[in-house]
Scaffold this active site. Structure first.
Site, PDB file in Angstrom:
ATOM      1  N   GLU A  81       0.819  -1.221   0.000  1.00  0.00           N
ATOM      2  CA  GLU A  81       0.000   0.000   0.000  1.00  0.00           C
ATOM      3  C   GLU A  81       0.848   1.264   0.000  1.00  0.00           C
ATOM      4  OE1 GLU A  81      -0.573  -2.519   2.132  1.00  0.00           O
ATOM      5  OE2 GLU A  81      -2.700  -3.057   2.124  1.00  0.00           O
ATOM      6  N   HIS A 125      -9.823  -3.992  12.023  1.00  0.00           N
ATOM      7  CA  HIS A 125     -10.571  -4.082  10.773  1.00  0.00           C
ATOM      8  C   HIS A 125     -11.913  -3.357  10.854  1.00  0.00           C
ATOM      9  CE1 HIS A 125      -7.621  -7.227  10.206  1.00  0.00           C
ATOM     10  NE2 HIS A 125      -7.954  -7.342   8.947  1.00  0.00           N
TER      11      HIS A 125
END
Lengths: 339, 353
Positions: B54, B123
């Protein structure tokens, strides 16, 4: 030269397998929430590496941590209770499957891909100062190997000569992406370029994993710097339980629904060049074929000849029965707790 | 008007932009499978799968945007922005300032956020407050499919960096992907009006809040899933004779201060319903806006206080819920109650007088 304890390796693989089948059932019943990344396909690898774990060593795990936790000897009932979100779980139900921690066992988990490597390097740094005989194990997949955190750790661990064993569990996939499509070079060459000692091993064979780990740890425990073990393994349940790609590969109806959407779009007006569209379709088709090929018994290390470890049927039956009883007792205890 | 589910509305906005502008490209981890429709339609070259890198691919997107492309980049979950934040913090967000507006970076980041399906604290974060704390970014979080299309359309037309956060409880595929996994028998508190609805295909301007419900006694300001919780609470409160106005911010940055002030001036009470962390974020910012403009108002907030716990009952208690909103509104409108800090834990939930 020392030899592997075949019965212990078999028992370790069997405990991981049986534990995870119990987890699967609980997840399927809806008693465990969220994502569930089983390590089915990593049993031989987990058992072979963790057989070398010594008291005082640290372990840094990724989002697929059950194999390491079970092999490390963290009480099954504590882990199961955690997965159920039970107050009596390993982390009082606060962490969950991707955030398992046992300070007492010096084993930790993170759901951030690539992060176990630098966390493990930190464990190794602390051990080097506080417990010179100990080492840190850090796990990650082939997907994680492209994370900056991981690549930086190769360098950092090398220049600081950290007592760190990096274990690359290569199941071929990063979530839904075929790793080789997005990976330049290979893990062993990369690691060697940074000065690590590195070996490639068949992660389906617990004995081979055991020997490779022993060789690498001899280097690491001697204080000569970090090492990397690259082990090919499989991913029998896809990225996680209920993986839609796996379901599509197995279930015609589900696959057909996804296929319709793709075909509609591939033929839509105002899109890309036909050549580019065909390439995309070909790659998607290839992914499904590869995924399908990776499932099934022939990819299950617990069903391979190597997975029997040359033990007699009797010996294995005895171990299986003991492991079944252990896991059954853990499930029963947790089911009672949760009730 | 077309009826669409939330994520399809976003995909449609991207498809429309890709069809009309060759410079729009889409990339990120798993994008060929996650956005199989766009991959099949626009093909390789316009839609690229990325490794789990990322930091590199988001910073590369900044460079690509500087050099003429209009990239749409996916960070699978906003939690994972942690490993790539530098791209936004030090590059995308600062270019316009560094160059006095002579060089801009037309980058759109699409990322899933939010909890409510039992996936644990790495998450389920929303983090829009953290991102909106960076001058130079535009940060939006739609609560309906129509706004999802409209805000993505505006993002694609914008010449600066935009982060669009899609809540997993609003997106059928994410919830199926990481929540149910094809299992039956699990329940998720999905707001029906946010999950699927009519899409007009019109862009939604940044920094423009919308009143979802008119009311006179208290202003509930929220965004994303919180809007639906606030609306459900307003319905319950109406039965008690309390009239709550619900304002959907839609953009965190730029913040529609005018809309907030106009409503709070009328009601004299502000309750922020914010799934992001309570401290040093959007809710405190809204209190500051009201104070800076000399508006005398009673203030409270219902937010996420701490690391989101895994166990579903603990998670439900930690997130802004209808019950928590109702309790706080009752406190705000009860003139006898001393002014107090917002209740931080659901254990503080009690029956009003």
């Amino acid at each position: 030269m020392t030899r592997p304890d075949r019965e212990a390796l078999y028992r370790s693989m069997r405990r991981i397998l049986t534990f995870e089948e119990a987890v699967r059932a609980l997840w399927q019943e809806g008693r465990i929430s969220g994502e569930m990344h089983l390590c089915r396909g990593e049993e031989a690898l987990a058992a072979g590496v963790m057989a070398h774990h010594r008291e005082g060593d640290a372990v840094s795990c990724d989002h697929r941590p059950h194999g390491q936790f079970v092999a490390r000897g963290v009480p099954l009932v504590d882990v199961l209770a955690e997965l159920l979100g039970d107050e009596r779980g390993l982390c009082a139900g606060r962490g969950g499957h991707m955030h398992l921690f046992s300070r007492r066992h010096l084993i930790a988990t993170t759901g951030i891909v690539g992060a176990p490597a630098p966390l493990g390097a930190g464990f190794a740094l602390a051990l080097k100062r506080l417990q010179p005989a100990a080492v840190a194990f850090a796990y990650g997949g082939d997907g994680a190997a492209n994370q900056g955190l991981f690549l930086e750790t190769l360098n950092l661990a090398s220049v600081w000569r950290l007592p760190l064993l990096l274990v690359c569990k290569d199941n071929g996939w990063g979530v839904t992406t075929w790793s080789r499509d997005v990976t330049a070079g290979d893990q062993v060459t990369r690691a060697r370029a940074f000065g690590l000692v590195a070996e490639r091993v068949d992660g389906m064979d617990p004995i081979a994993v055991w020997h490779a780990t022993e060789r690498l740890l001899a280097h690491v425990r001697a204080g000569r710097g970090p090492a990397l073990l690259h082990a090919r393994c499989t991913r029998l349940d896809g990225h996680f339980l209920g993986d839609r790609m796996v379901r599509a590969a197995r279930d015609l109806e589900e696959g057909a629904e996804m296929g319709r959407n793709v075909v509609e779009n591939a033929t839509a007006r105002h899109g890309g060049r036909m050549r580019d569209r065909l390439r995309a379709l070909a790659r998607m088709g290839k992914s499904v074929v590869r995924l399908k090929r990776g499932l099934g018994k022939k990819n299950d290390p617990t069903l391979q000849p190597a997975g029997t470890l040359g033990l007699s049927d009797d010996a294995r039956g005895r171990i299986d029965a003991a492991v079944d009883a252990e896991v059954r007792a853990a499930v029963a205890a947790v089911a009672k707790e949760a009730a | 008007m077309t009826r669409r589910i939330f994520e399809d509305a976003i995909d449609a906005a991207i498809a429309d932009a890709m069809a009309s502008d060759e410079r729009v490209v889409l990339f990120g981890l798993d994008v060929p499978m996650l956005r199989a429709g766009l991959y099949a339609r626009f093909g390789e070259g316009r839609v690229l799968g990325a490794p789990i890198s990322e930091g590199a691919y988001l910073t590369a997107a900044v460079g690509a945007a500087m050099a003429g492309l209009r990239p749409v980049v996916e960070i699978m979950m906003v939690d994972f922005m942690g490993v790539a934040l530098d791209a936004l913090l030090n590059h995308a967000a600062k270019l316009e300032g560094f160059t006095h507006g002579r060089w801009r970076c037309p980058l759109v980041v699409r990322t899933a956020c939010g909890a409510g399906y039992g996936d644990g604290g790495q998450h389920g974060q929303t983090l829009w407050g953290l991102l909106a704390g960076i001058p130079g970014l535009t940060v939006v979080a739609p609560s309906t499919p129509d706004d999802a299309y409209g805000l993505m359309a505006s993002a694609l037309a914008h010449d600066g960096p935009v982060v669009l956060l899609e809540h997993k409880l609003l997106t059928k595929n994410w919830l199926e992907f990481v929540g149910s996994g094809g299992r039956a028998g699990l329940s998720f508190d999905v707001p029906a009006d946010g999950h699927e609805g009519e899409v007009s295909g019109r862009p939604v301007p940044f920094g423009k809040a919308v009143v979802r419900r008119r009311g006179d006694d208290v202003t509930l300001v929220s965004l994303g899933v919180g809007v639906h919780r606030a609306l459900a609470a307003a319905e319950l409160l109406a039965a008690e004779g309390i009239s709550a106005e619900v304002l959907d911010l839609r953009s965190v940055l730029p913040l529609d201060e005018g809309a907030v002030l106009a409503s709070v001036r009328r009601t004299g009470r502000l309750l922020v319903v914010d799934e992001d962390y309570r401290r040093f974020g959007l809710s405190g910012e809204l209190a500051a806006v009201v104070a800076e403009h000399g508006v005398a108002a009673r203030f409270a907030r219902v937010c996420t206080d701490d690391t989101i716990p895994f166990a579903r009952h603990l998670e439900a208690a930690a997130l802004p819920s209808v019950a928590r909103v109702v309790t706080e509104v009752r406190r705000l409108v009860d003139a006898r109650a001393p002014a107090k800090r917002s209740a931080t834990a659901p254990s503080a939930v009690e029956t009003a007088h």
